[in-house]
Write an enzyme that holds these catalytic residues in place. Structure first.
Site, PDB file in Angstrom:
ATOM      1  N   THR A 186     -78.951  13.011  32.980  1.00  0.00           N
ATOM      2  CA  THR A 186     -77.947  12.235  33.228  1.00  0.00           C
ATOM      3  C   THR A 186     -78.495  10.787  33.868  1.00  0.00           C
ATOM      4  OG1 THR A 186     -75.897  13.398  32.946  1.00  0.00           O
ATOM      5  CG2 THR A 186     -75.677  11.197  34.099  1.00  0.00           C
ATOM      6  N   VAL A 215     -65.886  15.663  27.012  1.00  0.00           N
ATOM      7  CA  VAL A 215     -66.173  14.458  27.416  1.00  0.00           C
ATOM      8  C   VAL A 215     -66.632  15.007  29.217  1.00  0.00           C
ATOM      9  CG1 VAL A 215     -65.820  12.220  28.439  1.00  0.00           C
ATOM     10  CG2 VAL A 215     -64.983  12.874  26.013  1.00  0.00           C
ATOM     11  N   GLY A 216     -67.589  14.527  29.487  1.00  0.00           N
ATOM     12  CA  GLY A 216     -67.981  14.771  31.059  1.00  0.00           C
ATOM     13  C   GLY A 216     -67.523  13.832  32.014  1.00  0.00           C
ATOM     14  N   ASP A 217     -67.874  13.807  33.117  1.00  0.00           N
ATOM     15  CA  ASP A 217     -67.758  12.728  34.142  1.00  0.00           C
ATOM     16  C   ASP A 217     -68.223  11.482  34.012  1.00  0.00           C
ATOM     17  OD1 ASP A 217     -70.155  13.866  34.702  1.00  0.00           O
ATOM     18  OD2 ASP A 217     -70.279  13.392  36.673  1.00  0.00           O
ATOM     19  N   GLY A 238     -74.757  16.394  37.352  1.00  0.00           N
ATOM     20  CA  GLY A 238     -74.246  17.941  37.354  1.00  0.00           C
ATOM     21  C   GLY A 238     -73.095  18.098  36.499  1.00  0.00           C
ATOM     22  N   GLY A 240     -69.977  18.114  35.025  1.00  0.00           N
ATOM     23  CA  GLY A 240     -69.235  17.002  35.245  1.00  0.00           C
ATOM     24  C   GLY A 240     -67.721  17.338  35.521  1.00  0.00           C
TER      25      GLY A 240
HETATM   26  C1  SD4 Z   1     -71.927  15.951  32.257  1.00  0.00           C
HETATM   27  N1  SD4 Z   1     -72.627  15.196  34.482  1.00  0.00           N
HETATM   28  O1  SD4 Z   1     -71.891  15.647  31.023  1.00  0.00           O
HETATM   29  C2  SD4 Z   1     -73.083  15.306  32.849  1.00  0.00           C
HETATM   30  C3  SD4 Z   1     -74.379  16.238  32.884  1.00  0.00           C
HETATM   31  C4  SD4 Z   1     -75.549  15.859  34.020  1.00  0.00           C
HETATM   32  O2  SD4 Z   1     -77.665  15.947  34.526  1.00  0.00           O
HETATM   33  O3  SD4 Z   1     -75.323  15.007  35.038  1.00  0.00           O
HETATM   34  N2  SD4 Z   1     -76.606  16.327  33.835  1.00  0.00           N
HETATM   35  O4  SD4 Z   1     -71.070  16.898  32.694  1.00  0.00           O
END
Ligand code: SD4
Length: 325
Positions: A186, A215-217, A238, A240
């Site tokens: 990300t 859906v992530g953060d 990280g 999410g």
């Molecule tokens: C998520 N935060 O989709 C993102 C993944 C991520 O490095 O940060 N990967 O949850």
């Protein structure tokens, strides 16, 4: 007059000069992203243009796991999340966007031309097409395809801690292992321009092998990105779900509002996640990154291994963060 009859002298407050412009971004893959943003910042351009340019740069890299070169969900489909926020708290986001190369620019278009903040899935794609974005082929990159086929053998959803950092051959080497496990790089970046205005952007294909529609953060304002032009800005990387649970980047900015340094604010947000479920936190990674109005920056992570990139007039470096576990 003071108690000794002496006139009180108002000494000028000694404070270090604001470090600006400056851009900071997640992971070592942030170095070329910062360089792209710097082209705008160093020419006295706006921070919102700089963060968008940085995000576009990495979305263009088909060998990087952000954008359409990213890893798919468990159904083999690449779905993209992105958001952008400027110094006036204008913001735009897209989630679960398919077959569009620059989700960050769709997010910006949404921010600037509509009353809305988030569009998802088919609606986000429809909006993109109506605004001149091109529909790309539905196809996995070679790396993503190899990794996905490998992953299908076991089909286990188990995010790897810091996989972003385990790449052996430089920032844009294939981002997966023999067994197909992979996460994503990300890209979150926050910047302050010559005027002292803050903006941020995040772009990602999200967690590899997520459930279709997850859906992530990253595209959630206050989770993956938050900007308050009076105080500072923060972004995250990280798992999410853990970041969403604590409204992570909003929390980081609030800690800065209460006087914490960027690093301490990020640390306190990590502690919030660990406190809720220490056992679970030991199995996952979350890292926060923050910049305040003085141009001071810092990061913190739950686990060892989170790194971030910084570019200013006197710095062009990768920093590793402290960690809790
Ligand atoms: C998520 N935060 O989709 C993102 C993944 C991520 O490095 O940060 N990967 O949850």
């Amino acid at each position: 007059m003071g108690s000794l009859g002496l006139a009180t002298i108002n000494l000028p407050k000694i404070s270090s000069p604001v470090k600006k412009p400056i851009v900071i971004s997640t992971w070592d893959s942030g170095m070329p992203v910062n360089a792209e943003a710097w082209k705008i910042l160093s020419n006295q351009g706006k921070s919102v243009d700089a963060v968008e340019a940085g995000a576009i740069y990495i979305e263009n890299d088909i060998n990087c796991c952000v954008g359409l070169g990213g890893f798919p969900d468990r159904d083999g489909i690449v779905t993209l999340d992105a958001c952008i926020m400027d110094e006036k708290a204008n913001c735009g986001a897209v989630a679960g966007l398919e077959q569009i190369k620059h989700p960050i620019s769709v997010a910006r278009k949404l921010m600037e031309t509509t009353p809305h903040v988030i569009l998802v899935g088919a609606g986000a794609q429809q909006f993109a097409l109506e605004n001149g974005f091109k529909l790309e082929e539905k196809k996995l990159s070679d790396d993503a395809s190899k990794a996905y086929n490998q992953w299908l053998i076991q089909s286990k959803y188990q995010p790897e801690i810091n996989i972003e950092n385990k790449k052996q051959n430089g920032p844009f080497a294939p981002n997966f292992f023999e067994d197909g496990t992979a996460n994503h790089d990300t890209m979150g970046l926050v910047a302050m321009d010559f005027n002292g205005d803050l903006s941020g952007a995040v772009t990602t294909s999200g967690m590899a092998y997520k459930i279709h529609g997850r859906v992530g953060d990253s595209p959630i304002i206050g989770a993956g990105l938050f900007v308050d032009n009076e105080i500072g800005a923060a972004t995250s990387s990280g798992v999410g779900e853990e970041v969403i649970r604590i409204c992570g980047t909003h929390l980081v900015v609030e800690f800065m509002r209460n006087g914490y340094s960027p690093e301490m604010a990020c640390k306190k947000a990590c502690e919030r996640i660990v406190k809720r479920d220490p056992k679970k936190a030991a199995t996952l990674q979350v890292g926060f990154l923050a910049l305040n109005k003085k141009g001071e920056y810092g990061g913190y992570a739950i686990q060892k291994g989170f790194v971030f990139s910084v570019k200013s007039n006197d710095e062009n470096e990768i920093h590793s963060t402290k960690f809790l576990i």
